[in-house]
Design an enzyme around this catalytic site. Structure first.
Site, PDB file in Angstrom:
ATOM      1  N   ARG A 111       0.935  -1.239   0.154  1.00  0.00           N
ATOM      2  CA  ARG A 111       0.111   0.005  -0.089  1.00  0.00           C
ATOM      3  C   ARG A 111       0.750   1.281   0.069  1.00  0.00           C
ATOM      4  NH1 ARG A 111      -2.021   0.803   4.352  1.00  0.00           N
ATOM      5  NH2 ARG A 111      -1.169  -0.781   5.347  1.00  0.00           N
ATOM      6  N   TYR A 132      -1.542  -3.640  -6.975  1.00  0.00           N
ATOM      7  CA  TYR A 132      -1.014  -4.429  -5.773  1.00  0.00           C
ATOM      8  C   TYR A 132      -2.187  -4.224  -4.652  1.00  0.00           C
ATOM      9  CZ  TYR A 132       1.696  -7.409  -2.732  1.00  0.00           C
ATOM     10  OH  TYR A 132       2.049  -8.648  -2.091  1.00  0.00           O
ATOM     11  N   GLY A 133      -2.685  -5.341  -4.065  1.00  0.00           N
ATOM     12  CA  GLY A 133      -3.114  -5.248  -2.765  1.00  0.00           C
ATOM     13  C   GLY A 133      -4.277  -4.348  -2.613  1.00  0.00           C
ATOM     14  N   LYS A 154      -9.522  -2.277   1.635  1.00  0.00           N
ATOM     15  CA  LYS A 154      -9.477  -1.042   2.475  1.00  0.00           C
ATOM     16  C   LYS A 154     -10.126   0.228   1.947  1.00  0.00           C
ATOM     17  CE  LYS A 154      -7.260  -3.437   4.938  1.00  0.00           C
ATOM     18  NZ  LYS A 154      -5.961  -3.829   5.549  1.00  0.00           N
ATOM     19  N   HIS A 184     -10.764  -2.219  11.238  1.00  0.00           N
ATOM     20  CA  HIS A 184      -9.675  -3.149  10.833  1.00  0.00           C
ATOM     21  C   HIS A 184      -9.487  -4.254  11.993  1.00  0.00           C
ATOM     22  CE1 HIS A 184      -5.188  -3.147   9.320  1.00  0.00           C
ATOM     23  NE2 HIS A 184      -5.847  -4.090   8.650  1.00  0.00           N
ATOM     24  N   SER A 189      -1.316  -3.319  10.136  1.00  0.00           N
ATOM     25  CA  SER A 189      -1.146  -4.179   9.226  1.00  0.00           C
ATOM     26  C   SER A 189       0.166  -4.849   9.414  1.00  0.00           C
ATOM     27  CB  SER A 189      -0.546  -3.368   8.045  1.00  0.00           C
ATOM     28  OG  SER A 189      -2.389  -2.822   7.667  1.00  0.00           O
ATOM     29  N   CYS A 213       0.585  -7.505  11.743  1.00  0.00           N
ATOM     30  CA  CYS A 213       0.872  -7.348  13.284  1.00  0.00           C
ATOM     31  C   CYS A 213       0.112  -8.560  14.130  1.00  0.00           C
ATOM     32  CB  CYS A 213       0.420  -6.045  13.948  1.00  0.00           C
ATOM     33  SG  CYS A 213       1.692  -4.714  13.753  1.00  0.00           S
ATOM     34  N   GLY A 214      -0.319  -9.586  13.155  1.00  0.00           N
ATOM     35  CA  GLY A 214      -0.981 -10.523  13.604  1.00  0.00           C
ATOM     36  C   GLY A 214      -2.175 -11.106  13.615  1.00  0.00           C
ATOM     37  N   THR A 218      -4.327 -12.178  11.028  1.00  0.00           N
ATOM     38  CA  THR A 218      -4.697 -13.758  10.233  1.00  0.00           C
ATOM     39  C   THR A 218      -4.255 -14.582  11.456  1.00  0.00           C
ATOM     40  OG1 THR A 218      -4.443 -12.473   8.205  1.00  0.00           O
ATOM     41  CG2 THR A 218      -4.152 -15.034   8.121  1.00  0.00           C
ATOM     42  N   ASP A 248      -9.386  -9.668   8.867  1.00  0.00           N
ATOM     43  CA  ASP A 248      -9.188  -8.323   8.581  1.00  0.00           C
ATOM     44  C   ASP A 248      -9.964  -7.251   8.832  1.00  0.00           C
ATOM     45  OD1 ASP A 248      -6.479  -6.825   7.382  1.00  0.00           O
ATOM     46  OD2 ASP A 248      -7.778  -6.405   5.938  1.00  0.00           O
ATOM     47  N   ASN A 294       6.475  -8.541   2.079  1.00  0.00           N
ATOM     48  CA  ASN A 294       4.682  -8.216   1.882  1.00  0.00           C
ATOM     49  C   ASN A 294       4.352  -9.073   1.110  1.00  0.00           C
ATOM     50  OD1 ASN A 294       2.310  -6.914   2.804  1.00  0.00           O
ATOM     51  ND2 ASN A 294       2.634  -5.640   0.939  1.00  0.00           N
ATOM     52  N   ARG A 312       2.270 -12.204  -0.400  1.00  0.00           N
ATOM     53  CA  ARG A 312       0.968 -12.604   0.147  1.00  0.00           C
ATOM     54  C   ARG A 312       0.411 -13.746  -0.531  1.00  0.00           C
ATOM     55  NH1 ARG A 312      -1.868  -8.580   3.960  1.00  0.00           N
ATOM     56  NH2 ARG A 312      -0.117  -7.313   4.393  1.00  0.00           N
ATOM     57  N   ARG A 372       2.958  -3.849  17.739  1.00  0.00           N
ATOM     58  CA  ARG A 372       4.135  -4.215  17.967  1.00  0.00           C
ATOM     59  C   ARG A 372       4.766  -3.242  18.849  1.00  0.00           C
ATOM     60  NH1 ARG A 372       6.518  -8.204  13.961  1.00  0.00           N
ATOM     61  NH2 ARG A 372       5.031  -8.707  12.774  1.00  0.00           N
ATOM     62  N   TYR A 405       1.850 -16.772  18.800  1.00  0.00           N
ATOM     63  CA  TYR A 405       1.045 -17.630  17.879  1.00  0.00           C
ATOM     64  C   TYR A 405       0.291 -18.480  18.646  1.00  0.00           C
ATOM     65  CZ  TYR A 405       4.628 -16.138  14.576  1.00  0.00           C
ATOM     66  OH  TYR A 405       5.338 -15.408  13.786  1.00  0.00           O
TER      67      TYR A 405
HETATM   68  P1  GTP Z   1      -2.437  -7.590   7.458  1.00  0.00           P
HETATM   69  O1  GTP Z   1      -2.898  -8.549   6.411  1.00  0.00           O
HETATM   70  O2  GTP Z   1      -1.109  -6.758   6.746  1.00  0.00           O
HETATM   71  O3  GTP Z   1      -3.598  -6.792   8.026  1.00  0.00           O
HETATM   72  O4  GTP Z   1      -1.640  -8.465   8.605  1.00  0.00           O
HETATM   73  P2  GTP Z   1      -2.130  -9.498   9.839  1.00  0.00           P
HETATM   74  O5  GTP Z   1      -2.397  -8.565  10.916  1.00  0.00           O
HETATM   75  O6  GTP Z   1      -3.048 -10.293   9.585  1.00  0.00           O
HETATM   76  O7  GTP Z   1      -0.718 -10.043  10.410  1.00  0.00           O
HETATM   77  P3  GTP Z   1      -0.271 -11.472   9.917  1.00  0.00           P
HETATM   78  O8  GTP Z   1      -1.182 -12.316  10.892  1.00  0.00           O
HETATM   79  O9  GTP Z   1      -0.455 -11.935   8.666  1.00  0.00           O
HETATM   80  O10 GTP Z   1       1.181 -11.435  10.666  1.00  0.00           O
HETATM   81  C1  GTP Z   1       2.154 -10.767  10.090  1.00  0.00           C
HETATM   82  C2  GTP Z   1       3.655 -11.154  10.715  1.00  0.00           C
HETATM   83  O11 GTP Z   1       3.627 -11.038  12.198  1.00  0.00           O
HETATM   84  C3  GTP Z   1       3.779 -12.633  10.263  1.00  0.00           C
HETATM   85  O12 GTP Z   1       4.858 -12.695   9.700  1.00  0.00           O
HETATM   86  C4  GTP Z   1       3.619 -13.438  11.308  1.00  0.00           C
HETATM   87  O13 GTP Z   1       4.390 -14.526  11.518  1.00  0.00           O
HETATM   88  C5  GTP Z   1       3.772 -12.376  12.594  1.00  0.00           C
HETATM   89  N1  GTP Z   1       3.061 -12.822  13.928  1.00  0.00           N
HETATM   90  C6  GTP Z   1       1.794 -12.993  13.982  1.00  0.00           C
HETATM   91  N2  GTP Z   1       1.350 -13.510  15.047  1.00  0.00           N
HETATM   92  C7  GTP Z   1       2.558 -13.368  15.697  1.00  0.00           C
HETATM   93  C8  GTP Z   1       2.823 -13.671  17.287  1.00  0.00           C
HETATM   94  O14 GTP Z   1       2.077 -13.935  18.129  1.00  0.00           O
HETATM   95  N3  GTP Z   1       4.097 -13.420  17.572  1.00  0.00           N
HETATM   96  C9  GTP Z   1       5.150 -13.244  16.840  1.00  0.00           C
HETATM   97  N4  GTP Z   1       6.304 -12.995  17.443  1.00  0.00           N
HETATM   98  N5  GTP Z   1       4.847 -12.815  15.368  1.00  0.00           N
HETATM   99  C10 GTP Z   1       3.643 -12.928  15.047  1.00  0.00           C
HETATM  100  C1  SPV Z   2      -3.108  -4.244   5.314  1.00  0.00           C
HETATM  101  O1  SPV Z   2      -2.160  -3.712   4.770  1.00  0.00           O
HETATM  102  O2  SPV Z   2      -3.894  -4.081   6.478  1.00  0.00           O
HETATM  103  C2  SPV Z   2      -3.593  -5.401   4.593  1.00  0.00           C
HETATM  104  C3  SPV Z   2      -2.906  -5.827   3.082  1.00  0.00           C
HETATM  105  O3  SPV Z   2      -4.404  -6.266   4.813  1.00  0.00           O
HETATM  106  S1  SPV Z   2      -3.828  -4.761   1.956  1.00  0.00           S
HETATM  107  O4  SPV Z   2      -4.908  -5.398   1.396  1.00  0.00           O
HETATM  108  O5  SPV Z   2      -2.816  -4.557   1.009  1.00  0.00           O
HETATM  109  O6  SPV Z   2      -4.094  -3.499   2.729  1.00  0.00           O
HETATM  110 MN    MN Z   3      -4.796  -5.572   6.980  1.00  0.00          MN
END
Ligand code: GTP
Ligand code: SPV
Ligand code: MN
Length: 594
Positions: A69, A207-208, A216, A236, A258, A260-261, A263, A283, A374, A376, A407, A502
């Site tokens: 983004r 992209y995305g 978004k 979000h 984004s 930060c965990g 998914t 999301d 990033n 995906r 974070r 995790y």
């Molecule tokens: P967007 O799709 O951008 O909104 O991201 P998201 O908030 O869904 O984050 P996602 O779950 O994809 O995690 C992003 C990164 O953080 C990945 O590389 C994960 O491996 C890492 N991560 C997720 N949960 C944890 C956790 O509990 N601890 C640590 N250390 N890393 C984590």
């Molecule tokens: C984010 O950045 O929070 C995402 C990826 O979920 S995107 O769809 O590119 O915004």
């Molecule tokens: Mn997101």
């Protein structure tokens, strides 16, 4: 087909403006998807993955300058600048339209313009909203097919009603005979929202979130405006169902910035026996009050556009299993067997010789990452092994707790609980987090990202805070979700994560679950309720009690520094900042000093 005159006229007008060679109305069928993916393969955009390893899946590399983004190129164009607020880039609508009309003039030459009618939320549900995206990118059509409900069934329920107008062009017209690029895009990008007319104009990126306009742009930036007008919330947030060993089920929503965990939490595999976690969304959450006075949430999307790096059978097996077929991978690495790989996918086993996301030979000794940070996967939500049976329920699911987080290597403890709704809104407003690769720009810099919505709130964030406070005022307090703040990312002096995260995050969810049942497992501290010293279940895990102590410690001096910083951040909103939030800072400081 459609008899919607507004839609037909708009498609005609935009055809005249963008001058595509042809116009194609998407019907949303699998046959159409097959045809488009074939064309993407012929164009060099897609590589078909090994059918016997990963059926009906595709590998795709983007232009190295179009990978995330672009927040600095994202605009909210309201008549009055104040209404966009200090949290958004602003240009006057008239000026921006003039500029965009020039950019879009002839921008689709040599290409097909695809008309994508799509529904955010289950087709025909009262909560759902319809958009139509016009795009000259086949890649966008294929991703929208997974991420939204799209095609003829949407036109059928749209009838003659209005819809959100979404125009997208990669900004790379083709001259006659000119060979297309594998990833057409334009160095100049504009991601523009006109909340007052509920339209989106996106130019230059494929992209995305820049290009899949349902996500978004619509489901957050435009929908946050609708939500404010109509008294609901567009957030979000992931949505997840948690069932205790006793069989009690609750749903929680969580806002993390984004990458930060979200998914990962949304499809967590619990390390505590007897606990079950099921996914509603990863999301975005739209939340409205139900007739019983509780907040109900739906996931407006139908797929996951998830971060690949770091995803493994150890960290997120349900994500890995979700993407074993019918998936598009963008900017990961390609194996010699025609499968995909990324950093953190196979920690116990070194990868063989790969082709990197840049299309170059890559071995573990090579410089740089094999996959872009990033990178995906786009995968249908129904393929998630733990998808919740209520995930498409048009009523949504009742929310018992709302989590905020980010974070933060220091200062912020593993978990704490708000004293009340207003304090919880304060906690959402002070979310700050290290920046990630999900947006272009510097990574690892702590910035304020209130409610994880800084890049996604489609209006003045001061008004947004007030909207959240008003949600509390409207409600029966006893029925409101409890609010928590979590931080999986505290680091020790050597820079290692203190908390394993995790699947072990279930231990924190368990405490939260119990707190929503008013279990007496917390102590009051200056920042809110913290778990009592042995309240986080660490059974069958090797976690030193010193570490637990460290991640649950509050350093009053550091928090007083943070409070100063919060005041400074708040000051940018001027008169639009609700006075009650300033009072919360006063009270926080008082508690920290006493
Ligand atoms: P967007 O799709 O951008 O909104 O991201 P998201 O908030 O869904 O984050 P996602 O779950 O994809 O995690 C992003 C990164 O953080 C990945 O590389 C994960 O491996 C890492 N991560 C997720 N949960 C944890 C956790 O509990 N601890 C640590 N250390 N890393 C984590
Ligand atoms: C984010 O950045 O929070 C995402 C990826 O979920 S995107 O769809 O590119 O915004
Ligand atoms: Mn997101």
């Amino acid at each position: 087909m459609t008899t919607n005159i507004k839609l037909i006229n708009w498609v005609n007008e935009m055809t005249e403006l963008c001058k595509p060679d042809s116009v194609y109305w998407c019907n949303g069928t699998d046959k159409e998807y097959e045809q488009l993916t074939k064309e993407l393969i012929d164009n060099g955009t897609f590589i078909k993955l090994n059918e016997s390893i990963r059926p009906n899946s595709f590998y795709c590399r983007s232009d190295p300058n179009d990978v995330a983004r672009v927040e600095d190129r994202t605009f909210i164009c309201t008549e009055n600048k104040e209404n966009a607020g200090p949290n958004n880039n602003w240009v006057a609508p008239k000026e921006m339209k003039e500029l965009l009309l020039k950019k879009f003039n002839g921008s689709m030459k040599g290409r097909t313009m695809y008309v994508i009618p799509y529904s955010m939320g289950p087709i025909g549900s009262d909560i759902s909203q319809i958009g139509v995206e016009l795009t000259d990118s086949r890649y966008v059509v294929c991703n929208m097919k997974i991420m939204t409900r799209m095609g003829q069934p949407v036109l059928d329920v749209l009838g003659n009603k209005n819809f959100v107008h979404c125009l997208h062009s990669v900004g790379a017209p083709l001259n006659e005979g000119q060979k297309d690029s594998y990833w057409p895009c334009n160095p100049e990008k504009y991601i523009v929202h006109f909340p007052e007319e509920k339209s989106i104009w996106s130019y230059g990126s494929g992209y995305g979130g820049n290009a899949l306009l349902g996500k978004k742009c619509f489901a957050l930036r435009i929908a946050s405006n609708m939500a404010r007008e109509e008294g609901w919330l567009a957030e979000h947030m992931l949505i997840v169902g948690i069932t205790s060993p006793e069989g009690e089920k609750k749903y929680i929503a969580a806002a993390f910035p984004s990458a930060c965990g979200k998914t990962n939490l949304a499809m967590l595999t619990p390390t505590l026996p007897g606990w079950k976690v099921e996914t509603i969304g990863d999301d975005i959450a739209w939340m409205k009050f139900g007739e019983d006075g509780r907040l109900y949430a739906i996931n407006p999307e139908s797929g996951f556009f998830g971060v690949a790096p770091g995803t493994s059978m150890d960290t997120n097996p349900n994500a890995i299993l979700s993407m074993n077929k019918n998936t598009i991978f963008t900017n990961v690495a390609l194996t010699p067997h025609g499968d995909v790989w990324w950093e953190g996918m196979t920690d116990h086993q070194k990868p063989e010789k790969l082709i990197s996301w840049l299309g170059q030979d890559w071995t573990p000794d090579s410089k740089g990452n094999a996959a872009h940070p990033n990178a995906r996967f786009t995968t249908p939500a129904v393929q998630c092994p733990v998808i919740d049976s209520a995930w498409e329920d048009p009523k949504g699911v009742p929310i018992s707790a709302i989590l905020f987080g980010g974070r933060r290597a220091k200062v912020v403890p593993l978990v704490y609980e708000a004293l009340n709704w207003q304090h919880g809104v304060f906690m959402g407003s002070i979310v700050s987090s290290e920046t990630t690769a999900a947006a272009t720009g510097k990574v690892g810099k702590v910035r304020h990202d209130p409610f994880a919505m800084l890049p996604f709130c489609g209006y003045n964030m001061g008004d947004y805070f007030a909207h959240w406070l008003s949600i509390g005022d409207q409600a029966d307090t006893s029925k409101l979700p409890k609010i928590f703040y979590v931080n999986w990312f505290r680091k020790d002096k050597s820079g290692k994560f203190l908390w394993p995260g995790y699947g072990d995050n279930i231990r924190v969810l368990k405490w939260i679950f119990e707190r929503t049942n008013n279990v007496d497992s917390a102590i009051k501290t200056p920042i809110g309720y913290l778990p009592k010293s042995d309240a986080i279940d660490v059974s069958n895990m090797d976690f030193p009690s010193e570490n637990m102590k460290e991640i649950l410690t509050i350093d009053n001096e550091l928090w007083l520094d943070d409070a100063k910083d919060i005041r400074e951040f708040y000051s940018i909103f001027g008169e639009r900042l609700p006075k009650n939030l300033l009072k919360e800072v006063d009270m926080l400081e008082e508690r920290l000093k006493s």
